[in-house]
Design a protein around this motif. Structure first.
Motif, PDB file in Angstrom:
ATOM      1  N   PHE A 137       4.133   5.516   6.794  1.00  0.00           N
ATOM      2  CA  PHE A 137       2.843   6.166   7.016  1.00  0.00           C
ATOM      3  C   PHE A 137       2.886   7.556   6.395  1.00  0.00           C
ATOM      4  N   PRO A 138       2.567   7.653   5.098  1.00  0.00           N
ATOM      5  CA  PRO A 138       2.615   8.959   4.435  1.00  0.00           C
ATOM      6  C   PRO A 138       1.417   9.831   4.817  1.00  0.00           C
ATOM      7  N   LEU A 164       0.810  -1.220   0.000  1.00  0.00           N
ATOM      8  CA  LEU A 164       0.000   0.000   0.000  1.00  0.00           C
ATOM      9  C   LEU A 164       0.843   1.269   0.000  1.00  0.00           C
ATOM     10  N   THR A 165       1.945   1.279   0.766  1.00  0.00           N
ATOM     11  CA  THR A 165       2.750   2.503   0.860  1.00  0.00           C
ATOM     12  C   THR A 165       4.221   2.289   0.543  1.00  0.00           C
ATOM     13  N   GLY A 166       4.621   1.057   0.267  1.00  0.00           N
ATOM     14  CA  GLY A 166       6.024   0.736   0.041  1.00  0.00           C
ATOM     15  C   GLY A 166       6.637   1.363  -1.187  1.00  0.00           C
ATOM     16  N   ARG A 198       5.432  13.552   2.256  1.00  0.00           N
ATOM     17  CA  ARG A 198       5.456  13.975   3.653  1.00  0.00           C
ATOM     18  C   ARG A 198       4.976  12.835   4.537  1.00  0.00           C
ATOM     19  N   PRO A 199       5.527  12.745   5.757  1.00  0.00           N
ATOM     20  CA  PRO A 199       5.042  11.693   6.670  1.00  0.00           C
ATOM     21  C   PRO A 199       3.718  12.090   7.305  1.00  0.00           C
ATOM     22  N   GLY A 246      -2.555  14.338  11.844  1.00  0.00           N
ATOM     23  CA  GLY A 246      -3.191  13.223  11.140  1.00  0.00           C
ATOM     24  C   GLY A 246      -3.624  12.131  12.102  1.00  0.00           C
ATOM     25  N   VAL A 247      -2.781  11.860  13.086  1.00  0.00           N
ATOM     26  CA  VAL A 247      -3.123  10.863  14.109  1.00  0.00           C
ATOM     27  C   VAL A 247      -4.301  11.384  14.935  1.00  0.00           C
ATOM     28  N   LYS A 248      -4.251  12.660  15.283  1.00  0.00           N
ATOM     29  CA  LYS A 248      -5.337  13.264  16.065  1.00  0.00           C
ATOM     30  C   LYS A 248      -6.658  13.189  15.299  1.00  0.00           C
ATOM     31  N   THR A 249      -6.617  13.464  14.016  1.00  0.00           N
ATOM     32  CA  THR A 249      -7.819  13.391  13.186  1.00  0.00           C
ATOM     33  C   THR A 249      -8.359  11.965  13.140  1.00  0.00           C
TER      34      THR A 249
END
Length: 100
Positions: free
Chosen positions: A51-52, A43-45, A59-60, A65-68
């Motif tokens: 974790f983009p 998915l992101t490799g 950008r990471p 993003g975690v808060k959202t």
């Protein structure tokens, strides 16, 4: 970053220039963590980050993003924060390492 994962050594190595103390930091990976990363890789490799950001692959994922994500799961600021997850995991992990 995907380049910081050492599949053969089963760890993540953060380079010294990313660390406050100027020393590299090695994070051992359990078999379960490796399995999860292997599932995530298709998915992101293809990008730089494990974790983009939703705003772009260059950008990471940010703290916001975690808060959202937490808010979308109906956690409010009083119930859980991103650092709270880290602290919650650290307590039993720290206790386990003292028993070794």
């Amino acid at each position: 970053m995907w380049t910081e994962i050492s599949w053969g050594a089963k760890h993540i190595e953060l380079p010294s220039d990313k660390m406050k103390m100027g020393q590299p930091h090695i994070i051992p990976l359990a078999e379960q963590a490796i399995a999860l990363l292997q599932e995530l890789e298709p998915l992101t490799g293809h990008g730089k980050y494990v974790f983009p950001s939703a705003l772009g692959q260059s950008r990471p994922l940010s703290d916001n993003g975690v808060k959202t994500a937490l808010r979308s799961l109906d956690y409010d600021n009083e119930t859980m924060t991103a650092p709270g997850f880290r602290a919650m995991a650290r307590t039993p992990l720290d206790r386990d390492t003292r028993q070794i």
